[in-house]
Structure formats: C-alpha cells, structure tokens
Design an enzyme around this catalytic site. Structure first.
Site, PDB file in Angstrom:
ATOM      1  CB  CYS A  66      92.592  12.732  37.142  1.00  0.00           C
ATOM      2  SG  CYS A  66      92.291  11.913  35.593  1.00  0.00           S
ATOM      3  CB  CYS A  83      94.718   7.876  36.368  1.00  0.00           C
ATOM      4  SG  CYS A  83      94.567   8.707  35.082  1.00  0.00           S
ATOM      5  CG  ASP A 116     100.243  10.167  72.759  1.00  0.00           C
ATOM      6  OD1 ASP A 116     100.271   9.320  73.742  1.00  0.00           O
ATOM      7  OD2 ASP A 116     100.977  10.850  73.292  1.00  0.00           O
ATOM      8  CG  ASP A 155     104.387  14.650  71.249  1.00  0.00           C
ATOM      9  OD1 ASP A 155     103.643  13.304  71.105  1.00  0.00           O
ATOM     10  OD2 ASP A 155     105.412  14.598  71.163  1.00  0.00           O
ATOM     11  CG  ASP A 164     100.865  10.000  69.153  1.00  0.00           C
ATOM     12  OD1 ASP A 164     100.868   8.852  69.879  1.00  0.00           O
ATOM     13  OD2 ASP A 164     101.235  11.217  69.635  1.00  0.00           O
TER      14      ASP A 164
END
Length: 634
Positions: A13, A16, A423, A615, A619
């Site tokens: 969690c 922590c 892009d 894509d 990238d």
C-alpha cells in the site's frame, strides 16, 4: 550523481512506499528516492561513493526486501495466484455454507449444523480458518513486523484478522468445555472472508502491474539474443553478453544489428522504424552508425561495437520509460503524506473503540467486534476489491467500443488536456510503403499491371519490393531475372522483356511523362518506371500514405479547441507534405525518441497538459512522459 531502478518486494500500500521513501531519503549519500508502488520499483539518485550494497542495505533496513536492479529480460510474471484464488474461493463457499446452514439447509453439510452438531461446526470452521490464515500468512507476517517499524495497511488487516481468530479460538475452547451458549460468538468466517477479499484485490492489482510492464518487455525484445562475431577471419555466434566494445561484428540480410556500432565495411538498407519512425529503410555504408535491433534488408555489413549493455540506444529508451513511470505527480506525494498519518490514527481509533465499549458496559464480544470493524473497514485494502472491480467494469465497457484504458487516472486527467501531439509514421500514416499513384500507359488494367510487377519483384530484396509483391494475384513464369545495381531489375515474362527501376536505363522519356514524374515526386513518392520491350508502360508512385479517416479526425479535434502538433523522427520535407495534407501547422521533425521526450517535458514545464498519440516502440518514452499516452493497435 548516478541513477538506478531497483526492485522492492513486500510493498502492499501507499504507506509502505511512503515509509521506504522517507527512510532511504534520510540515508547519507542518497540524493532522491522515489518509490513506485504499482511497479514495485524505486528510482534512486545517489552520490558516486555509494555502492549497490549500500542501497540494498538501506532498503532491507527499512523493513522490506531488496530485489536487485530491475532487469526487464529476467522478469517472470507467471505465478499461482489465479489457481489459489480458485481453490480458496471454493473453500470460502464451503465456509459460508456451513456458517449459514440454518438459512439454506444444504443437505450434504448437515453434519456441521451448529445447532445439531456444534462440536463438528466449531472444529471444521476452526480448521478452515487456520487454512485461510496460512493463505494470508504473507499479509499477517508483514503486518505484525511493520507494527513496530512503520504501520501500514497490512498491519490493520493483520490485527483485525488475528483479533477475530484469537477471540473465536478462545470461545471454541470454552465450547468444548460445555459452554454451548458461545456458539454464536465465533467469527471464523470473517477471518476467511477478509483474507480472501484482500487476496482478490491484490490479484487484480498485480494483473495491472504485469500489463504495465509488458510495454517495457516489448522494448527489450527488439534486440537479438546473439551476435555474429568475426574472429581471425572466421564467424562465431556469441551471446550479447559476450560482445565487448571494439569487437567486429557481422550482420547479414534478414538479421538484426546486435549492438550499437559503426559500419567499417559493406552497405545495406536498414529498417530503423522502431527508433526513428521512418517508414522507408535507410541505406547505410562505411562510417554510418547502426543501432541495435535494426533489420538488415539486403547486404553483408561489418561493424564495430561501440555501445553495449546499459549504454545502448534501446537501454536508454527502457530507462526513459521507467524513469517517467517512477516520477511522481504532486497529488501522489500528498496522498503518501496523508497515508503516513492515516494508519497510526486508525490503530488509535480502533483501540479507543474497544476501550470505550467496555467502559460503556458493552460485552467483550461486542467490544471486539467494534474494534475489528474499525480496523477492517478503515483499511483501503478491504475496500480495494470494490475499486478494482468498478474500474474493470468501466474499462470493459470501453473495450467493447474499441477503447483500451491502461490507467483509470487518465480519465480524470483528460479533462485538463489542451495540447494533442501526434507521431506521424504508423499513427497518422500506415507506417509502411504502399502504392499511392499509378500512371498506366499500357493495354493492361491496373490489376494486371501490378500482377506482372509483383511477380518480378518477388525475387528482389529491395525495401520497395515489399510494397509491390502484395499485388501478385496469380503466378507468372519469370525468366532471366537480373538485378542492376543502382538502377533496377530486368526480367522476361511470356517472351516479353521488362524493366523495373529508375530512368537511368531508359533512352528517351517524353515531356508528358517527365511532368507526371515530377507530380509524383512532389507528393513524396518514390518512382518506379515500368517498361515492356523498351517501351514505358507505367509510372508507379510508392510512399507511406495517410490513414483513412485521419484528416477528418484531426479536423474535429481542432474544431473542439485543442492545439495539434506533429512530432516525428522522419525528415522535414516528408513531414511538411503530410502535415500540409492533414492541415497541421505545428511540425517538429528529425527528432530522436530522447529529443521527443525532452520536447514534451519542455511543454509540460510551461504548464501545458498533453496527450501523446503514437504507435510503436520508438514512442514509448514519449507516451510515458505525456500526461496521457494513447497508442494505436494497427
């Protein structure tokens, strides 16, 4: 200053991760420690005099386990969590069936009816509770350990579960001594349910982590596992780990470049689209650089190894992704700070609840139930099942519409976006060469013409050949095939001589054809002359073409008030032509993945909220750096 990304085991969690950050940041030589709970990692910046042994010691001393330097190649996500969930799910149904027999009267468990067979009832539920305690031992052990080092959500769960079990166990002993009135003061089923629901939440959480890490694993897969080393004039296959700087390596057609290097002999076309986004393979010769993972299309090349291991281009990209994902947003730090006070406060409230109930003369049974209720309900892990399930349902509905959402947080961030960056290659365009225009001067239809061309190009290893072979509809017998270096291909079909290539072998070209050639060139095409028996029968233009619907989508985005930029590794001339056709004014070209990330960071520093749309692997760093990353599945 040095940086390293390390694995940390045992976090469950935000309390922590916050505890580890606070502890490690206090240590001498540590400049900054940022812990990523989702990835189970920490990005640590440290001074040169600090060793990895020191870092390992700091993490272990914080109460958690150092898991080594993060290595995507060695990550193995397979585990038995799903199998255990199924087994314990069946056991939980049995537990609930026994505890609620008086409501459902299931025949085959009648021997455990608490009214008719109380001792059987106590014994079987006690055994099943112990089985579930074993299943949840990791939560309980961590929770008790952290009670003294730094309480976390596991501490709340552990105390709630143990309080319920110990109270039920004491009552069980008294029942065996004949005090049957205590049969309704057993909470073994609560122990089982709490542990099981926490485990479901953890399983959903871990599934999300694995999906997050898949993109990083894909980056690593780009580079080959072996290399072809030249030693004393001979070829030797070696693993990547055996390659050293200054080694001479060989890459043949169809092979991938093993490490970053410089060509010392030969020339070939290389596909570097995963780095540059450039759809056309690039011709490289002596003195040119090659990057690991680039595919050699058509030549034997010798190159000198320059960058290996963590210094390679791919390794830099992996670290860019990891650093971007490990960098915390301001809101995350606020949540972490709040959680550091939350757990101790809940512990205090739970014990106050227990004490006040006793002072108000409530029974010990009711006082314990009230205390456990505070501990369990206050724990976000107990409610952790509701949130992941709600997210899964939402994401599932989106998936039916073709929208895959990686992080629910992105839905909230989307409302603040003002700038969308695209892009080019593979996102706005198809990302591979296609026939865009044909000037046909022959008696053949376009289909018949392309079938002839496709049959001839089938024998070629030239990059452009791939764009033409897909049009081969039926087999034709190709004879006397010959490649003419720097010019094209000659072949014979049905006793007719064909030539495919540039105009160097053509003696005379009419002004009309030259005009059409210029038109194709201005559109960004590579030109192929096709002749039959020395007569020009066609001009074929090949290029990376714009995706269907891209122009309309961009126009709608602009009309909605968003600013649009094209960010590409392709050359400026090609980018401008594509941008002009799509109506994009802001164009940034000739940029590497690292430069893309830097550009995005500069925009974010100015206060802009950004979506990056891409894509491919090239990238990945940009998608991680943007406020929201959107990737298309082509």
């Amino acid at each position: 200053m040095k940086k390293v990304i390390v694995k940390i085991e045992g976090m469950t969690c935000s309390a922590c991760s916050n505890h580890i950050e606070k502890y490690v940041n206090k240590q001498e030589g540590i400049i900054d420690c940022s812990v990523n709970l989702v990835m189970g990692q920490a990005l640590i910046c440290y001074e040169d005099n600090i060793t990895m042994d020191n870092i390992a010691q700091y993490i272990n001393n914080s109460g958690y386990k150092y898991g080594g330097i993060y290595n995507p190649k060695k990550e193995n996500s397979y585990n038995f969590s799903k199998l255990f969930l199924i087994i314990y799910g069946i056991l939980l149904i049995l537990v609930m069936g026994i505890s609620m027999f008086h409501m459902f009267h299931i025949p085959f468990i009648e021997i455990f009816d608490k009214m008719k067979h109380p001792l059987n009832y106590v014994l079987i539920l006690g055994i099943l509770a112990i089985v579930f305690l074993w299943y949840g031992q990791d939560i309980i052990i961590k929770g008790i350990k952290n009670l003294f080092k730094g309480p976390n959500m596991d501490t709340l769960v552990a105390l709630g579960v143990l309080a319920s079990f110990i109270y039920s166990f004491i009552n069980s002993l008294l029942i065996f001594q004949g005090k049957m009135a205590l049969i309704n003061n057993l909470y073994y089923e609560s122990v089982c349910m709490i542990i099981y629901f926490i485990k479901i939440g953890r399983y959903i959480d871990n599934s999300s982590k694995e999906k997050t890490q898949e993109a990083i694993k894909e980056l690593v897969k780009v580079t080959p596992e072996v290399a072809l080393l030249k030693v004393d004039g001979l070829e030797k296959i070696v693993t990547i780990d055996e390659v050293k700087v200054k080694d001479i390596l060989i890459v043949k057609p169809g092979m991938k470049v093993a490490v970053d290097g410089k060509i010392i002999s030969g020339e070939a076309h290389f596909d570097e689209s995963f780095i540059t986004g450039e759809s056309k393979p690039v011709k490289k010769s002596v003195g040119d650089d090659v990057v690991a993972g680039a595919i050699n299309y058509d030549g034997i090349v010798l190159y000198e190894a320059l960058k290996i291991g963590p210094k390679s281009t791919i390794s830099e990209m992996v670290h860019l992704v990891l650093e971007a994902s490990n960098t915390k947003m301001p809101i995350s730090r606020i949540v972490d700070k709040v959680s550091s006070y939350f757990v101790p406060l809940i512990l205090l409230l739970a014990f106050l609840t227990f004490g006040l109930n006793l002072l108000l003369h409530n029974s010990l049974n009711n006082s314990i139930v009230a205390m456990v209720t505070v501990l369990v309900v206050a724990c976000p892990c107990a409610l952790g099942l509701a949130a992941p399930l709600a997210i899964v349902v939402s994401i599932g509905k989106s998936a039916k519409e073709g929208i895959l959402i990686k992080s629910s947080a992105s839905l909230e961030i989307a409302s603040h976006i003002n700038h969308i960056i695209f892009d080019k290659t593979g996102t706005l365009t198809y990302g591979n060469l296609k026939v865009s225009d044909i000037y046909n001067y022959s008696k053949y239809s376009n289909k018949e013409l392309l079938n002839i061309v496709g049959n001839i190009e089938l024998n070629s290893t030239h990059p452009i050949a791939k764009a033409l072979t897909i049009y081969k509809l039926k087999d034709l017998k190709v004879k006397e095939y010959k490649e003419i270096a720097g010019m094209g291909i000659k072949a014979k079909i049905n006793n007719k001589n064909y030539y495919l290539g540039n105009k160097k072998l053509i003696k005379e070209v009419s002004p009309g054809i030259l005009k059409q050639e210029k038109e194709l060139t201005n559109k960004g095409n590579s030109i192929i002359y096709v002749t039959e028996n020395a007569q020009i029968i066609a001009l074929i233009g090949v290029k990376d073409i714009i995706k269907k619907g891209a122009k309309k989508a961009l126009k709608e985005i602009q009309n909605a008030g968003y600013e649009i930029t094209m960010l590409t590794g392709d050359n400026i001339n090609t980018a401008k032509m594509i941008g002009q056709e799509l109506g994009i004014k802001n164009i940034v070209a000739n940029v590497t993945p690292k430069e893309k990330t830097k550009y995005l960071q500069e925009l974010k520093n100015k206060g802009e909220k950004i979506i990056m749309v891409g894509d491919g692997i090239n990238d990945a760093p940009s998608l991680s750096t943007a406020d929201i990353g959107i990737s298309f599945k082509n």
